[in-house]
Write an enzyme that holds these catalytic residues in place. Sequence first.
Site, PDB file in Angstrom:
ATOM      1  CB  THR A  36       9.403  23.560  -1.127  1.00 25.09           C
ATOM      2  OG1 THR A  36       8.497  24.146  -0.180  1.00 25.09           O
ATOM      3  CG2 THR A  36      10.754  24.230  -1.000  1.00 25.09           C
ATOM      4  CG  HIS A  79     -13.649  -4.404  12.400  1.00 27.68           C
ATOM      5  ND1 HIS A  79     -14.686  -3.506  12.355  1.00 27.68           N
ATOM      6  CD2 HIS A  79     -12.971  -4.150  13.546  1.00 27.68           C
ATOM      7  CE1 HIS A  79     -14.647  -2.737  13.434  1.00 27.68           C
ATOM      8  NE2 HIS A  79     -13.617  -3.115  14.181  1.00 27.68           N
ATOM      9  N   GLY A 107      -1.590  23.385  -2.292  1.00 31.22           N
ATOM     10  CA  GLY A 107      -1.661  21.940  -2.123  1.00 31.22           C
ATOM     11  C   GLY A 107      -1.469  21.551  -0.677  1.00 31.22           C
ATOM     12  CB  SER A 108      -2.243  18.385   1.070  1.00 30.43           C
ATOM     13  OG  SER A 108      -3.604  18.428   0.694  1.00 30.43           O
ATOM     14  N   PRO A 109       0.175  19.673   2.639  1.00 35.56           N
ATOM     15  CG  PRO A 109       0.203  20.172   4.918  1.00 35.56           C
ATOM     16  CD  PRO A 109      -0.730  19.837   3.797  1.00 35.56           C
ATOM     17  CB  THR A 115       1.516  17.940  -2.488  1.00 34.11           C
ATOM     18  OG1 THR A 115       1.487  19.337  -2.174  1.00 34.11           O
ATOM     19  CG2 THR A 115       0.378  17.247  -1.748  1.00 34.11           C
ATOM     20  N   GLY A 116       4.910  18.604  -2.616  1.00 30.57           N
ATOM     21  CA  GLY A 116       6.031  18.963  -3.485  1.00 30.57           C
ATOM     22  C   GLY A 116       6.018  20.392  -3.978  1.00 30.57           C
ATOM     23  CD  GLU A 136      -9.110  -5.558  15.097  1.00 31.96           C
ATOM     24  OE1 GLU A 136      -9.404  -5.170  13.947  1.00 31.96           O
ATOM     25  OE2 GLU A 136      -9.115  -4.788  16.078  1.00 31.96           O
ATOM     26  CG  ASP A 163     -14.168   0.312  15.360  1.00 33.49           C
ATOM     27  OD1 ASP A 163     -13.244   0.721  14.632  1.00 33.49           O
ATOM     28  OD2 ASP A 163     -14.136  -0.758  15.994  1.00 33.49           O
TER      29      ASP A 163
END
Length: 645
Positions: A210, A429, A203-205, A207-208, A426, A503
């Site tokens: 450990t 956008h 999993g990605s850093p 995500t739980g 802004e 952008d």
Amino acid sequence: MSEDKEPETNPWMKSLLIWVGILVALALFVSMFDRPTQGAGKTIAYSEFLAKVDEGSVKQVDISENSVSGTMSNGEQFRTLSPNDPQLTDRLYKNNVRFTAKPAESPSFWLLLLYQALPFILILGIAFFVIRQMQKNSGSGAMGFGKSRAKMLTEKHGRVTFDDVAGIDEAREELQEIVEFLKDPSKFARLGGKIPKGALLVGSPGTGKTLLARAIAGEANVPFFTISGSDFVEMFVGVGASRVRDMFEQAKKNAPCIVFIDEIDAVGRSRGAGLGNQNDEREQTLNQLLVEMDGFEANEGIIIIAATNRPDVLDPALLRPGRFDRQVVVPRPDIEGRIKILQVHMKKVPLAPDVDSRVIARGTPGFSGADLANLVNEAALLAARRGKRLVAMSEFEAAKDKVLMGAERKSMVMTEDEKRMTAYHEAGHAIVALHEPASDPIHKATIIPRGRALGMVMRLPERDSYSYHRDKMYANLSVAMGGRVAEEVIFGYDKVSSGASGDIQSATSLARDMVTRWGMSDAVGPVQHSDDDQSYLGYSMGSRNSMSNQTAQLIDSEIKRIVEGGLDRAREILTEHIEELHKLAIALLEYETLSGDEIKRMLAGEDIGRDIPGSTGPALVKPGGSSIPKTRRPGGWGDPRPQGA
């Protein structure tokens, strides 16, 4: 990893006993060489003693080898050191002083032996203490260089259960089976089933991964050894393999148990991938790990759990059944998972009644469990700085803005022209986003500098998305180019600023992915021309070199066509809704920050609870006056002023 299971003593008490022992030994040593002189009483000079003898004031004297002690006529006791005076006895006899002679005291045999042995005893004691400490700190000293550095996690470090893990229900259910096996192995053995020897958490850093491993140990209530993959790798060949062997030896003594290897990609990378630049130490360590996990000797009762965010670089032999039988994907949580994670972390924070975890979860798409924990912590810190007793929704919104957009740059001073340029940028956008049906809703628009941006329009999806459609991609391209188009339409071609660099970069990256990865260009076709692992400036080095020049030119032209299509769409929308652009820009200059609902109500002419200024004004409507130059862009658009501007 501790080799015994002796109860741990209090470190403070242990240190105190050691120092007490050292002080007692030193006191005994000093006392043996600094014994007081025999006799009691007042110490006087030898000349004074002779004068007292001649005066007849001395009644009785005891003479030793080098000292004299006795009693005066008035009963006062005295003592003095005597030089080797041969005439002393004659003088005492002449003055009728009663005297006796005492032999010099010699120490006993055992005392002499103690004198000689004490220094050696102290040296041996210190050496024994140092060696014992080296052996206990396995791997941290020279005596434990090849020992494992795995540490046993006990309840005193904080017991974690599955109740503390939220938002990753599927991964938790897969690992629940391991817990049930550790609690009742016979349940699976009756049907001939074998528990997986290893589980790889991917999993990605944040995500739980450990946290999940600790929860397994907490639920099963078995010994839990934790070590990092980098702890095996040393500059000396063979040390890592020795540590792997020692780790499994200690695990066998505590079986059934769990061994958790964090960041296993540090030692488990594919062998032979270096093309002549291999790390022999790492490969030997990996070989030993493979043998220990599934070799001739079975390690029953030892379950290996490893975590990595790079499963693609792991050696295939490590991933085969019998070693890591299962690969448990720990994904980023969806909105329901984020609600559960927020509720877990909010238990430790006093909340105000207006806090809604669902609203916060909806505004944090893509956040991992660690990101959400950080969000709650930032909100609590902000409430503490404001002197509040409860954490309100306003603190969570401010913390979310800080995490997503960066901290406010309050010390940054902008001129009026820069503020006006930022406001129109802004607003461009925002107006394009409002009139693009496939665009995500606007959450907030601000011209307060945050992070590296002078302003920002934040859009948040109504629900989690797992794939992107073509219409949404085109909408995102139009929104990305809306700021640059607004600057050119309002201020003129020569006054376009560098504020659209981010952008342009994001629009170009999106267009490149559409052409080279997702097959959304009819001219190029559904062919992949990108390699994520070796990308350079957006292109794969290998893919770029393998394609023809005609294909590369075609890709470049398609990327440019798609980006300029977004530019044209943004100009069309802003030209049609120029009054809304002016009105929103003026409101941003006045209030600096507006929510998405406030923007919609303001443009619809409804009351939003603020006194919004008018939408016209000579300095804002026509910043360049009537002499706005025509564009000089090749294939240009003509006069950049909209009709009626």
